[in-house]
Structure formats: structure tokens, C-alpha cells
Scaffold this motif. Structure first.
Motif, short mmCIF file in Angstrom:
data_model
loop_
_atom_site.label_atom_id
_atom_site.label_comp_id
_atom_site.label_asym_id
_atom_site.label_seq_id
_atom_site.Cartn_x
_atom_site.Cartn_y
_atom_site.Cartn_z
N GLN A 1 -8.75 -9.58 6.91
CA GLN A 1 -9.32 -10.44 5.88
C GLN A 1 -8.64 -11.81 5.97
OE1 GLN A 1 -8.71 -9.44 1.68
NE2 GLN A 1 -10.84 -9.99 1.27
N PHE B 1 -6.00 -4.63 6.62
CA PHE B 1 -6.15 -3.37 5.89
C PHE B 1 -6.34 -2.22 6.87
CE2 PHE B 1 -6.45 -4.80 1.57
CZ PHE B 1 -6.95 -6.09 1.66
N TYR C 1 -9.13 -3.42 9.36
CA TYR C 1 -9.94 -4.59 9.02
C TYR C 1 -9.02 -5.78 8.82
CZ TYR C 1 -14.18 -1.87 8.14
OH TYR C 1 -15.28 -1.08 8.29
N PHE D 1 -9.21 2.43 1.53
CA PHE D 1 -8.39 1.38 2.11
C PHE D 1 -6.95 1.44 1.59
CE2 PHE D 1 -11.38 -1.46 4.27
CZ PHE D 1 -12.59 -0.96 3.83
N GLY D 2 -6.02 1.05 2.44
CA GLY D 2 -4.66 0.79 1.98
C GLY D 2 -4.62 -0.52 1.21
N LYS D 3 -3.44 -0.85 0.67
CA LYS D 3 -3.32 -2.07 -0.14
C LYS D 3 -3.21 -3.34 0.70
CE LYS D 3 -1.39 0.08 -4.28
NZ LYS D 3 -2.65 -0.06 -5.01
N PHE E 1 -9.46 3.15 10.52
CA PHE E 1 -9.98 1.81 10.74
C PHE E 1 -8.88 0.77 10.49
CE2 PHE E 1 -14.51 3.04 10.26
CZ PHE E 1 -14.37 4.23 9.57
N LEU F 1 -14.15 -9.73 5.08
CA LEU F 1 -13.48 -8.68 5.85
C LEU F 1 -14.14 -8.50 7.20
CD1 LEU F 1 -12.99 -6.81 2.73
CD2 LEU F 1 -11.31 -6.37 4.49
#
Lengths: 114, 115
Positions: B39, B91, B37, B105-107, B35, B45
Motif C-alpha cells: 500500500q 500487508f 500486498y 490481513f495482518g496489521k 499473500f 493496495l
């Protein structure tokens, strides 16, 4: 409702107090998720509810954290005896739980423990 | 175990430039979902895209495109002709379940588009 609603939007609490954060998912969404986003960090998974199944609590950082989902709809995340490291944005999301939809996130609750 | 790495913490580009956000993932499953996303400064998000592990076709949606390469475990995101409104944290995320539960999720990569 039209979107995922979280309340309060901001909460300042004293260290050691308990707090409750509320999430109202999109009507008809069977899955509900809580995540935590600390400053400058990614999203940390906390807990997941799907229908009537037992929740996946594997992301809760300590036994001071708990969550409920009543009637398959509204969820409350409770943090007992808050600590300063609990300060973060707590995000709730819901989904239909089916391929292709992804999550719909709420705007989050910014928790500050002083 | 699942892991998502976004090595770029912050990127700044001038408006109208193209920019690519990198994402590398780790999973032991053969079936998984990726995915992206967005923000924006408002904090909410926004879901951009989901791809499953069996579909390596690149996808284009307007100025957005995604390059999924299983050989390098990467799912990179390119914005063409960037605009100031693209400024946000992006993200990348991974799920090993087809019901979307427990997305990791990644950072995130903070993208600044300079006018």
C-alpha cells in the motif's frame, strides 16, 4: 471498467446521519469484498459477495452496517446512524474468484464522522 | 481461527540496504493461501504475490523474494537493494479458500526507505 472505482473518495458526515458508499468493480469480476481500514490498523473484513450466492456478512460490526450488490455488479455499503468510531477508510475489492489472481482494490472512501 | 501477525510495525532502512518483513500465520486448515500486498502513500493496495500451502519453494521476482516455511508458519518478504519507491505499508494475508474470499490481513509493516 479498467479498475475498481469507489465513490465518494472522501465523505464527512455528522454523527447520527446515514451514509452510502459505492463500489463499481472490474467488469466480469464475480466476487466483491468490502474491508475497513482504521488509522494505523490492518484491513478488517466486512462483507463478501460471490455471484448469486448469499453474501458472507460475518464481518459487519453491527446492524447499522448493511450492503447490497445489484445485478452482480455495483455494490453499496450503507452505514446508518453513524458514530465517530465508524471513521475509517472503506476499501472495496473485486476478483475473478479464481486461483492466482488475488484482489484488485479500489482507492477507498475516507469517511470522517464529526 | 485464522490469524496473521506482522510483529514489525515500522522499519526504516537506508536506500540500497536489504530488508526483510516478517509474517507469521495461524490456521487449522491444511490447504490455505498466503499473500503479500503493498500500500503505497497513494493508498491503493497492490497485489504482490500469492502462494498455496503445498508449494514451499521460495520465489524471487526481481528485487523481491519470499521465504515460505511451514515448519515455522512464516511467509517472510525480502527486498534486496531497497529503493525509495519501496516505501509503503506492506500487508501479509491469509485465506483458507481457493476462491480468495475472506482474506484475513495482518496489521501491516510501514517501511521507510531513506535516501
Amino acid at each position: 471498467g479498467a479498475g475498481v472505482s469507489q465513490s465518494p473518495s472522501n465523505k464527512v458526515t455528522e454523527k447520527g446521519k446515514d451514509v452510502e458508499l459505492r463500489c463499481d468493480p472490474i467488469s466480469g469480476h464475480t466476487a466483491l469484498y468490502w474491508y475497513r481500514q482504521s488509522l494505523g490498523q490492518g484491513l478488517e473484513f466486512l462483507i463478501y459477495f460471490q455471484g448469486n450466492s448469499a453474501p458472507d456478512k460475518s464481518g459487519l460490526p453491527s446492524d447499522r452496517f448493511s450492503a447490497e450488490r445489484t445485478g452482480g455488479s455495483v455494490s453499496t455499503l450503507t452505514i446508518q446512524r453513524t458514530q465517530q468510531e465508524d471513521s475509517a477508510v472503506y476499501l472495496c475489492a473485486s476478483s475473478l474468484g479464481r486461483w492466482g489472481h488475488g484482489y484488485t482494490f479500489g482507492s477507498g472512501t475516507r469517511l470522517t464522522v464529526v | 481461527a485464522q490469524k496473521v501477525t506482522q510483529a514489525q510495525t515500522e522499519i526504516s532502512v537506508v536506500e540500497k540496504e536489504d530488508v526483510t518483513l516478517d509474517c507469521v500465520y495461524e490456521t487449522r486448515d491444511t490447504t490455505y493461501y498466503l499473500f503479500w500486498y503493498k500500500q503505497p502513500p497513494s493508498g491503493e493496495l497492490v497485489f504482490l504475490i500469492r502462494r498455496n500451502s503445498f508449494d514451499e519453494q521460495n520465489e524471487i521476482s526481481g528485487r523481491y523474494s519470499w521465504n515460505f516455511q511451514k515448519s515455522t508458519s512464516s511467509f517472510n518478504f525480502t527486498i534486496t537493494a531497497s529503493q525509495v519507491v519501496d516505501s509503503a505499508v506492506y500487508f501479509c494475508a491469509l485465506s483458507e479458500d481457493d476462491r480468495d474470499d475472506k482474506i484475513i490481513f495482518g496489521k501491516g509493516t510501514r517501511l521507510h526507505i531513506l535516501p
